[in-house]
Design an enzyme around this catalytic site. Sequence first.
Site, short mmCIF file in Angstrom:
data_model
loop_
_atom_site.label_atom_id
_atom_site.label_comp_id
_atom_site.label_asym_id
_atom_site.label_seq_id
_atom_site.Cartn_x
_atom_site.Cartn_y
_atom_site.Cartn_z
N GLY A 105 3.21 -3.16 8.26
CA GLY A 105 3.52 -3.44 9.67
C GLY A 105 4.99 -3.77 9.85
N THR A 122 0.82 -1.21 0.00
CA THR A 122 0.00 0.00 0.00
C THR A 122 0.85 1.26 0.00
N GLU A 127 -6.01 -5.78 4.11
CA GLU A 127 -6.10 -6.95 3.23
C GLU A 127 -7.28 -6.86 2.28
C1 LIG Z 1 -5.06 -21.17 4.47
C2 LIG Z 1 -4.09 -20.83 5.49
C3 LIG Z 1 -4.37 -19.50 6.14
C4 LIG Z 1 -3.26 -19.12 7.05
C5 LIG Z 1 -3.42 -17.70 7.43
C6 LIG Z 1 -2.21 -17.13 7.92
C7 LIG Z 1 -2.15 -15.89 8.32
C8 LIG Z 1 -3.32 -14.97 8.29
C9 LIG Z 1 -3.65 -14.38 9.55
C10 LIG Z 1 -3.23 -13.15 9.94
C11 LIG Z 1 -2.70 -12.22 9.01
C12 LIG Z 1 -1.46 -11.55 8.95
C13 LIG Z 1 -1.46 -10.20 8.78
C14 LIG Z 1 -2.72 -9.38 8.78
C15 LIG Z 1 -2.70 -8.03 9.45
C16 LIG Z 1 -2.49 -6.87 8.82
C17 LIG Z 1 -1.73 -6.85 7.57
C18 LIG Z 1 -2.36 -6.14 6.48
C19 LIG Z 1 -1.76 -6.26 5.29
C20 LIG Z 1 -2.31 -5.60 4.11
O1 LIG Z 1 -3.30 -4.94 4.13
S1 LIG Z 1 -1.44 -5.89 2.67
C21 LIG Z 1 -2.26 -4.98 1.44
C22 LIG Z 1 -3.56 -5.60 1.07
N1 LIG Z 1 -4.12 -4.94 -0.07
C23 LIG Z 1 -5.20 -5.32 -0.65
O2 LIG Z 1 -5.84 -6.26 -0.24
C24 LIG Z 1 -5.55 -4.59 -1.91
C25 LIG Z 1 -6.93 -4.88 -2.40
N2 LIG Z 1 -6.98 -4.79 -3.84
C26 LIG Z 1 -6.82 -5.86 -4.65
O3 LIG Z 1 -6.62 -6.98 -4.19
C27 LIG Z 1 -6.91 -5.60 -6.12
O4 LIG Z 1 -6.54 -4.36 -6.52
C28 LIG Z 1 -8.30 -5.90 -6.63
C29 LIG Z 1 -9.37 -5.13 -5.85
C30 LIG Z 1 -8.55 -7.38 -6.48
C31 LIG Z 1 -8.41 -5.50 -8.10
O5 LIG Z 1 -7.29 -5.92 -8.79
P1 LIG Z 1 -7.12 -5.64 -10.34
O6 LIG Z 1 -5.81 -6.11 -10.77
O7 LIG Z 1 -7.48 -4.23 -10.62
O8 LIG Z 1 -8.17 -6.60 -10.88
P2 LIG Z 1 -9.55 -6.40 -11.61
O9 LIG Z 1 -9.32 -5.72 -12.91
O10 LIG Z 1 -10.57 -5.79 -10.71
O11 LIG Z 1 -9.88 -7.91 -11.85
C32 LIG Z 1 -9.19 -8.65 -12.81
C33 LIG Z 1 -9.46 -10.11 -12.65
O12 LIG Z 1 -8.57 -10.61 -11.71
C34 LIG Z 1 -9.24 -11.37 -10.74
N3 LIG Z 1 -8.53 -11.28 -9.48
C35 LIG Z 1 -8.28 -10.20 -8.76
N4 LIG Z 1 -7.59 -10.54 -7.66
C36 LIG Z 1 -7.38 -11.84 -7.72
C37 LIG Z 1 -6.73 -12.77 -6.86
N5 LIG Z 1 -6.17 -12.39 -5.72
N6 LIG Z 1 -6.71 -14.07 -7.22
C38 LIG Z 1 -7.29 -14.47 -8.35
N7 LIG Z 1 -7.94 -13.63 -9.22
C39 LIG Z 1 -7.97 -12.34 -8.89
C40 LIG Z 1 -10.60 -10.74 -10.68
O13 LIG Z 1 -11.53 -11.61 -10.15
C41 LIG Z 1 -10.84 -10.42 -12.15
O14 LIG Z 1 -11.27 -11.59 -12.77
P3 LIG Z 1 -12.24 -11.47 -14.01
O15 LIG Z 1 -12.34 -12.90 -14.47
O16 LIG Z 1 -13.52 -10.95 -13.47
O17 LIG Z 1 -11.64 -10.54 -15.00
C1 LIG Z 2 -4.29 -1.67 10.49
C2 LIG Z 2 -3.85 -1.71 9.07
C3 LIG Z 2 -2.73 -2.46 8.73
C4 LIG Z 2 -2.27 -2.47 7.41
N1 LIG Z 2 -1.15 -3.17 7.10
C5 LIG Z 2 -0.68 -3.15 5.82
C6 LIG Z 2 0.52 -3.82 5.48
O1 LIG Z 2 1.16 -4.44 6.32
N2 LIG Z 2 0.98 -3.75 4.21
C7 LIG Z 2 0.32 -3.06 3.25
O2 LIG Z 2 0.77 -3.03 2.11
N3 LIG Z 2 -0.85 -2.43 3.55
C8 LIG Z 2 -1.35 -2.46 4.80
N4 LIG Z 2 -2.53 -1.80 5.11
C9 LIG Z 2 -3.21 -1.03 4.06
C10 LIG Z 2 -4.53 -1.66 3.63
O3 LIG Z 2 -4.32 -2.82 2.90
C11 LIG Z 2 -5.32 -0.63 2.82
O4 LIG Z 2 -5.63 0.45 3.66
C12 LIG Z 2 -6.58 -1.26 2.27
O5 LIG Z 2 -6.28 -2.18 1.25
C13 LIG Z 2 -7.58 -0.21 1.77
O6 LIG Z 2 -7.03 0.62 0.84
P1 LIG Z 2 -7.13 2.22 0.93
O7 LIG Z 2 -6.62 2.61 2.26
O8 LIG Z 2 -6.48 2.72 -0.28
O9 LIG Z 2 -8.66 2.56 0.90
P2 LIG Z 2 -9.43 3.28 -0.28
O10 LIG Z 2 -9.46 2.39 -1.46
O11 LIG Z 2 -8.92 4.65 -0.49
O12 LIG Z 2 -10.87 3.31 0.34
C14 LIG Z 2 -11.56 4.50 0.70
C15 LIG Z 2 -13.03 4.37 0.25
O13 LIG Z 2 -13.07 4.30 -1.16
C16 LIG Z 2 -13.89 3.24 -1.57
N5 LIG Z 2 -13.42 2.68 -2.85
C17 LIG Z 2 -12.14 2.55 -3.28
N6 LIG Z 2 -12.12 1.94 -4.47
C18 LIG Z 2 -13.38 1.67 -4.81
C19 LIG Z 2 -14.00 1.03 -5.92
N7 LIG Z 2 -13.30 0.51 -6.93
N8 LIG Z 2 -15.34 0.92 -5.93
C20 LIG Z 2 -16.06 1.40 -4.91
N9 LIG Z 2 -15.54 2.01 -3.82
C21 LIG Z 2 -14.21 2.14 -3.78
C22 LIG Z 2 -13.79 2.22 -0.46
O14 LIG Z 2 -14.91 1.36 -0.44
C23 LIG Z 2 -13.72 3.12 0.78
O15 LIG Z 2 -15.03 3.44 1.17
C24 LIG Z 2 -2.98 -1.77 6.42
C25 LIG Z 2 -4.12 -1.01 6.77
C26 LIG Z 2 -4.55 -0.99 8.08
C27 LIG Z 2 -5.76 -0.18 8.44
#
Ligand SMILES: CCCCC/C=C\C/C=C\C/C=C\C/C=C\C/C=C/C(=O)SCCNC(=O)CCNC(=O)[C@H](O)C(C)(C)COP(=O)(O)OP(=O)(O)OC[C@H]1O[C@@H](n2cnc3c(N)ncnc32)[C@H](O)[C@@H]1OP(=O)(O)O
Ligand SMILES: Cc1cc2nc3c(=O)[nH]c(=O)nc-3n(C[C@H](O)[C@H](O)[C@H](O)COP(=O)(O)OP(=O)(O)OC[C@H]3O[C@@H](n4cnc5c(N)ncnc54)[C@H](O)[C@@H]3O)c2cc1C
Length: 662
Positions: A186, A147, A429
């Site tokens: 993190g 992110t 996530e």
């Molecule tokens: C089983 C064992 C489990 C063990 C568990 C162990 C640990 C877990 C427990 C604790 C956790 C540890 C840490 C957690 C705490 C905090 C950490 C936080 C970390 C973070 O937040 S990291 C950052 C996370 N960020 C996100 O999640 C971003 C969200 N956005 C996206 O994922 C993508 O941008 C999107 C929204 C999916 C869109 O992607 P994009 O490339 O634009 O794709 P589209 O054009 O919308 O779609 C294209 C196409 O692709 C398919 N698609 C998208 N994603 C996937 C995927 N992941 N896998 C497969 N296919 C995917 C999508 O469906 C579309 O398909 P079409 O056929 O419709 O075209």
């Molecule tokens: C506690 C915490 C820990 C984190 N840890 C990590 C980490 O370790 N590593 C890492 O990489 N990231 C991490 N993140 C980041 C996290 O993954 C992002 O904040 C999350 O994926 C949401 O993205 P954003 O902040 O850009 O939200 P935004 O996308 O800006 O969301 C803001 C608003 O816009 C709306 N929106 C955005 N896009 C669309 C769309 N296409 N259609 C409709 N509505 C939309 C959402 O629904 C929401 O209401 C962490 C976040 C938190 C809060």
Amino acid sequence: MSTETKCNPDLVRERAKCTFDVNELINLFYGSEKATKERRHFEDAVLAVKELKDAIPEEYLSHKERYENGVRKATILRDVYRDYKAKHNRDPPPNQITKAVIKDISPFLLHNGMFVPTIAGQGTPEQQAEWLPKAESMQIIGTYAQTELGHGSFIRGLETIATYDPKTEEFVLNNPTLTSFKWWPGGLGSTVNHCVVVAQLYINGKSHGIHPFIAQIRDLDTHKPLPGVKVGEIGPKMGFQTANNGFLGFDNFRIPRKNMLMKNAQVLKDGTFVKGINEKLTYGTMVMVRVGIVGDCSFYAALAATIAVRYSAVRHQSHIKASEPEAQILDYLTQQHKLFIAVASSHVYRNAYLWMEKMYTNVMKELSQDKQDNLPELHATACCLKAVCSRDAGSLVEECRLACGGHGYMASSNLPLTYGVTIAAVTYEGERTVLLLQTARYLMKAWMAALKGKVLSPSVSYLLNSLKESKKPWQNTPEGIVKGFQHVSFGKVKAAYETIQKYMKQGKDYEDAWNLASVQLVKASEAHSRAILCEVSWEAVCSSSASPNLSRVLQQLAQLYLTYWTLETSGDLLLYSNITKDDLIILRDKYEELLVAIRPNAVGLVDGFDLRDEILNSTLGSYDGRVYERLMEEALKSPLNQETVNSSFHKYLKPMMEKAKL
Ligand SMILES: CCCCC/C=C\C/C=C\C/C=C\C/C=C\C/C=C/C(=O)SCCNC(=O)CCNC(=O)[C@H](O)C(C)(C)COP(=O)(O)OP(=O)(O)OC[C@H]1O[C@@H](n2cnc3c(N)ncnc32)[C@H](O)[C@@H]1OP(=O)(O)O
Ligand SMILES: Cc1cc2nc3c(=O)[nH]c(=O)nc-3n(C[C@H](O)[C@H](O)[C@H](O)COP(=O)(O)OP(=O)(O)OC[C@H]3O[C@@H](n4cnc5c(N)ncnc54)[C@H](O)[C@@H]3O)c2cc1C
């Protein structure tokens, strides 16, 4: 656990009432008697380490002290894990003892939860051989840096750039704008020396999309940022204070070619880009963590429910009947309505997690044989279950907190922190709405396939059945309710699809029509999730190996979940299923009967989560129910109570009072 003799008498009475064997429930919940034994044994080993105990509650420490204490304890905990592994030749069993030690979030969470899994999942065998041993043994510490300030959800829009330089066979990392700075990872703030950086790959001026790279960002000896690295911590948040979330920017920072994780796409020495079989496999770690979050939701719901149910058994307030003593607040039906759904939901999420874990393992096995057919179903299901379970779990924790009245507002109840941590999962996530819209994409495709009479994947095959069964009368049974939720999902999927078609007929293109239909699309995804949660949890209960006594109670809990959500979404059911007003009245009565039936087992059920006092970390929820004593003991730890008169009296209050006399 503490002995019964020291227990609050209400809790002793509650436990005597329990109609099932709590140990049987514990063993069922955690998998087996052996699993329970091993988990408890490991928890004992952790809790025996004196250095892991805090002298004063974390809330009295500064932001910096809290972090330093978190790192101190995380390193000791890591030693306990290492020693266990050395002694038993296997990893410790799944456990939640980190909660007893770190209380908030470990600064190593991202190392263990995403850095190591990304190397394992995205690295070639050579890359795994190079980094995994160092990462697993903590010679290097890492995070997952995806992110940025400007982009979190839309990861194709990330701005961090990795430009390949074939002359030196290196990638040059750059963050050209403020919005391109990594923000959130993190451990990044002050803990890690490595990270997986997700960046846009450029070769010869051509963009090749986002890919994961390993970058060392701090010197291993001095821990100073390497030249070309700007890194720091992002500051206090609602929770996650010890997670050490940070920011990061690169300025012409070079890493060798081998640092791009190349299990999927590759960059050859000469700069040739070799596409992977599916570019979405780069998103694999996120899918794994989303599955894990469903399991986490079960834990947080269990933790809050344990605290609130035990407290409600101890707390007496007002009278149900004027002639009787003050009632335990747990006897108020309204209190049962607030709390029992949290107990039931924890079981539902647990079963959903186990079901998802199986799906995940199967798909990973298939992918290793280059078979991708079931990846879309896994992605769609992980997205919607993560989204719905995390939002619901956050609401349940907050409801449990509110159900504890004023004392639930105390940090020492551990409910405020638990809420802050649970609700974060709605965003991290993958933000809730964004993930639900991913599932909606899948549902729209499934619907179009259903219209063509094609065979659908198992998790959406009910769409075909609902198409055939839409005329069948409603049945007031658990199976009937499951079908009802499937009909709601069917109805909402169909309505959302037709709304898109309507806008397209009016001349809108697909993308605009999608946006105009997106509130409906999100609701269709939610309904699909509810249908899955109801079906999976009811099936799990029906096929469980529990004894008749336990089985009866588990069925009551599962029915409570089904009935609760029927009543909560009655409008949808009236719109999309054949339920009648009379059915809803019967179900309302049934719901109230279920609350009354579950009431005698409430304390037994939360004891069945087997969460130790140290994990609960709550004045209100401990096993012995010494609620008031603990509230006072904790209050006395306040630094303000270590002196009879605080200096602010002489500095400010007294002068103010004197001035007021003039
Ligand atoms: C089983 C064992 C489990 C063990 C568990 C162990 C640990 C877990 C427990 C604790 C956790 C540890 C840490 C957690 C705490 C905090 C950490 C936080 C970390 C973070 O937040 S990291 C950052 C996370 N960020 C996100 O999640 C971003 C969200 N956005 C996206 O994922 C993508 O941008 C999107 C929204 C999916 C869109 O992607 P994009 O490339 O634009 O794709 P589209 O054009 O919308 O779609 C294209 C196409 O692709 C398919 N698609 C998208 N994603 C996937 C995927 N992941 N896998 C497969 N296919 C995917 C999508 O469906 C579309 O398909 P079409 O056929 O419709 O075209
Ligand atoms: C506690 C915490 C820990 C984190 N840890 C990590 C980490 O370790 N590593 C890492 O990489 N990231 C991490 N993140 C980041 C996290 O993954 C992002 O904040 C999350 O994926 C949401 O993205 P954003 O902040 O850009 O939200 P935004 O996308 O800006 O969301 C803001 C608003 O816009 C709306 N929106 C955005 N896009 C669309 C769309 N296409 N259609 C409709 N509505 C939309 C959402 O629904 C929401 O209401 C962490 C976040 C938190 C809060």
